[in-house]
Design an enzyme around this catalytic site. Structure first.
Site, mmCIF file in Angstrom:
data_model
loop_
_atom_site.group_PDB
_atom_site.id
_atom_site.type_symbol
_atom_site.label_atom_id
_atom_site.label_comp_id
_atom_site.label_asym_id
_atom_site.label_seq_id
_atom_site.Cartn_x
_atom_site.Cartn_y
_atom_site.Cartn_z
ATOM 1 C CB THR A 1 -1.764 2.922 5.026
ATOM 2 O OG1 THR A 1 -2.961 2.723 5.785
ATOM 3 C CG2 THR A 1 -1.892 2.181 3.699
ATOM 4 C CE LYS B 1 -6.142 1.350 4.675
ATOM 5 N NZ LYS B 1 -5.558 2.428 5.447
ATOM 6 C CE LYS C 1 0.319 6.295 2.428
ATOM 7 N NZ LYS C 1 0.223 6.251 3.887
#
Lengths: 295, 295
Positions: free
Chosen positions: B102, B177, B245
């Protein structure tokens, strides 16, 4: 109280979109139904089908064994329940009141206490499921008050809803509804800003939803309101102005137990901005529009 | 490129919890598998099962037809792809790289462009579904890049995942995502504050969820993380530090198209507060703890 369609007279106050369907189901079930509503004309078709119009709340209360109310907001609830011409002063001893408006949990407690003094059992029983749920008698009903009263009322509630759950003492129904609305509030912000991101990133929103709605991002809102956002359909399932009312009650209720709810705060401020723009009649998915317009 | 277990050599970089399971599936499927990982010992069992350890990324790249990467964050991705000893400088012409971390959509675009110059097809293909999805090969995989490359890679992706959707040009997988994480961010705030409200109101949380999870408030998070909150189980399905993150990347990405995301902002600031308290290893449902402690 034992419920039977032959003997039990039901009084019904509040013939909005929800209440009108709900009253219709009770009539279909064979109950003797007494009606009151601020705007009389909304009762016309029900009266044609056999319901009895009452000019005064006090008369309705006196002539009913169970009084069901679903009106606009806590102030309306106070008005119809309290005071010399209200439900609690005029209903017979041993009667029951089922208050189904989404309203203040503390008011629910007050009505319960005052009812007790008069020998009237009061339940708070707000619903979710919207106009469709009301029409199809598939409402969720969250109930607070005495368990025994809940059990007595159940045959009547089952005519209007499906997922009917006793949540605890007076106010617990309203608290549960508040938890429901709090769960939705910041989640609508999340959905709308994700859809805005998808649009800005130039993705195909349907293809994105196909993928993400099946995993950890999935929700009722994504499944049901996501496609409406894509189509630009902002018609209300549930309107922004009603949602603002509910979120305001939740916020106040949270304050009584010293609970900060920053997600609810944020959602409420964003929805109020929409109402200020004159978009209060939009459905809650209309929040998406806030992300489209840069101020 | 035509994929076959006899001829296609797969290079795999990143043997964390996710990557280790994914590499295992490729090995089970019969592929010749070359491995590289920062910590060599994590490859030991896979090497025992027949995989080949490579001491250098450059060697792995040169000896693989498809290079799959799933590492920590965008900086790690840059490190393994760019520079003289990176994948793009050392992979053969006509090879393919599938970047599954990701990571930053703009970086995905950069890798795609640089790959093109070298005759290397790059896909961005981040996943959702967590360690369980990786273990059971049921990951959702969101793919960006050339459609033709996606179709060629599909037989390999199908060994690791189930819901595998082509989302568009380079970066579209990462953007999807991000949309997934944005959808979750403020929704976790909503869920945790609703659960906190339920607790303060003295309701029974299981009874409340029974009622509200079936309606408009329902979500994957409510169904899966709500019960864990009730049990006080804050073990990570997905950890707060990883979520922070991802939200950081989404926020930066949104800025590139001038999109404010106040729900994401709020969630990120709340989760950062948790990390500051030393709770970064908790699962995302740990956000509930912030509502318990008054500062």
């Amino acid at each position: 109280m034992e419920i039977s369609t032959e003997k039990t007279r039901i009084g019904f106050i509040g013939l909005g979109i929800m209440g009108h369907s709900m009253a219709g189901h009770l009539l279909d079930a064979g109950f003797s139904l007494h009606l009151y509503n601020r705007t009389k004309s909304k009762a016309d078709d029900l009266v044609e089908r056999g319901a009895v119009w009452e000019d005064r709340i006090s008369d309705l209360a006196a002539r009913s064994d169970i009084i069901i109310t679903i009106v606009g907001d806590p102030k309306d609830v106070e008005k119809i329940y309290l005071g010399p011409s209200g439900i609690l002063e005029n209903a017979g001893q041993g009667s029951m009141a089922v208050e189904m408006t989404t309203s203040d949990p503390n008011l629910a407690q007050t009505l319960f206490d005052k009812g007790l003094e008069k020998g009237i059992q009061v339940l708070d029983a707000p619903v979710s499921g919207g106009d469709l749920g009301a029409r199809n008698a598939t409402l969720s009903i969250m109930v607070g008050g005495e368990k025994k009263t809940f059990e007595e009322a159940l045959p009547v509630l089952e005519i209007m809803g499906k997922n009917i759950v006793y949540q605890g003492k007076a106010g617990a129904g309203q608290h549960t509804k508040m938890a429901n609305q709090i769960s939705i509030a910041a989640a609508m912000v999340a959905l709308c800003e994700a859809m805005a991101y998808v649009s800005r990133a130039g993705l195909d929103p349907e293809t994105v939803l196909t993928c993400i709605s099946k995993g950890a991002a999935g929700s009722w809102s994504m499944d049901n309101l996501g496609p409406r956002i894509i189509k630009g359909d902002f018609a209300p399932g549930f309107s922004i102005k009603h949602f603002i009312k509910d979120m305001g009650i939740a916020l106040e209720s949270g304050k009584t137990f010293d609970l900060d709810m920053p997600g609810l705060d944020l959602a409420l401020s964003m929805y109020r901005k929409m109402a200020e723009k004159g978009l209060g009649e939009d459905g809650t998915q209309g929040l998406y529009k806030l992300y489209e317009s840069k101020e």
